[in-house]
Design a protein around this motif. Structure first.
Motif, PDB file in Angstrom:
ATOM      1  N   SER A  88      19.184  11.532  28.858  1.00 42.09           N
ATOM      2  CA  SER A  88      20.562  11.583  28.353  1.00 42.09           C
ATOM      3  C   SER A  88      20.711  10.757  27.080  1.00 42.09           C
ATOM      4  O   SER A  88      21.319  11.204  26.090  1.00 42.09           O
ATOM      5  N   ASP A  89      20.151   9.553  27.080  1.00 44.32           N
ATOM      6  CA  ASP A  89      20.223   8.697  25.890  1.00 44.32           C
ATOM      7  C   ASP A  89      19.454   9.300  24.716  1.00 44.32           C
ATOM      8  O   ASP A  89      19.892   9.225  23.562  1.00 44.32           O
ATOM      9  N   ALA A 142      24.521  15.591  26.055  1.00 38.92           N
ATOM     10  CA  ALA A 142      23.787  14.511  26.709  1.00 38.92           C
ATOM     11  C   ALA A 142      24.256  14.288  28.139  1.00 38.92           C
ATOM     12  O   ALA A 142      23.462  13.873  28.999  1.00 38.92           O
ATOM     13  N   ARG A 143      25.525  14.524  28.402  1.00 40.35           N
ATOM     14  CA  ARG A 143      26.059  14.320  29.748  1.00 40.35           C
ATOM     15  C   ARG A 143      26.117  15.650  30.516  1.00 40.35           C
ATOM     16  O   ARG A 143      25.429  15.831  31.517  1.00 40.35           O
ATOM     17  N   PRO A 177      23.434  10.100  33.611  1.00 44.05           N
ATOM     18  CA  PRO A 177      24.514  10.672  32.806  1.00 44.05           C
ATOM     19  C   PRO A 177      25.876  10.692  33.492  1.00 44.05           C
ATOM     20  O   PRO A 177      26.896  10.488  32.842  1.00 44.05           O
TER      21      PRO A 177
END
Length: 202
Positions: free
Chosen positions: A59-60, A72-73, A117
């Motif tokens: 996610s990061d 990303a989430r 996330p």
């Protein structure tokens, strides 16, 4: 937070199968002794640990690389739930203990990708009320954790089969994956409050 809570409820409902019944599953469906059941279960849980770490890292990485917080989430969460769903299916039809173990490990790995996330979302949408938002998220998970073992136990005791609990988990994961479309980590509580304030003044 409402769709995020709903998604987490669906994920934890399915996840509880691992925490509440994994050794029993191997003992009942594969007729293994306690020691063997524990060994196979440990392998499944190890995959989950790797999923916990990987979900946050992925996610990061996506956020830093693309700058798109929704990807990303939402993206990682949706892939997580669909991956878990896909690997649950062979568990329903296979009778080979190694195949079942590998599929359960893969399913648990994918489900645990959600953790990083989805727990970032409360901080995304409510940075000043992250504690409250996180508590709301955990509330949904706690409700699933309370109800699902009772449901699983009642079904297994009455049918003698693990098919329905896994089929139900697959259904919840499908619903959860669809619900990720309504998660909006790009909208902050402060922004919405400012919007409503301006709208009221106008």
């Amino acid at each position: 937070m409402r769709p995020t809570i709903a998604v987490y409820f669906c994920m934890v409902w399915s996840n509880t199968l691992f925490f509440s019944g994994m050794p029993i599953l191997f003992m009942q469906s594969q007729h293994l002794d306690i020691k063997s059941s524990a060994i196979y279960s440990s392998g499944v849980f190890l995959a989950g640990v790797l999923g916990d770490l990987s979900g946050g890292l992925i996610s990061d990485f996506i956020l830093k690389r693309t700058g798109r917080i929704t990807l990303a989430r939402q993206g990682v969460i949706a892939v997580s739930l669909l991956g878990g769903l896909a690997f649950f299916v062979p568990v329903l039809i296979s009778h080979n203990v190694m195949t079942i173990t590998l599929c359960l490990s893969a399913a648990f790995f994918f489900l645990e990708l959600t953790i990083g996330p989805i727990w970032a979302v409360p901080m995304d949408v409510a940075p000043r009320e992250a504690g409250t938002a996180s508590g709301m998220l955990n509330f949904g998970a706690a409700i699933a954790t309370i109800i699902s073992p009772i449901v699983f136990g009642a079904i297994i005791d009455s049918t003698g089969s693990w098919t329905l609990p896994f089929a139900g988990a697959i259904g919840f994961l499908l619903v959860g994956a669809i619900m990720t479309l309504w998660i909006r980590p790009d909208r902050k509580v402060a922004d919405l409050q400012a919007f409503h304030t301006v709208a009221t003044v106008r």
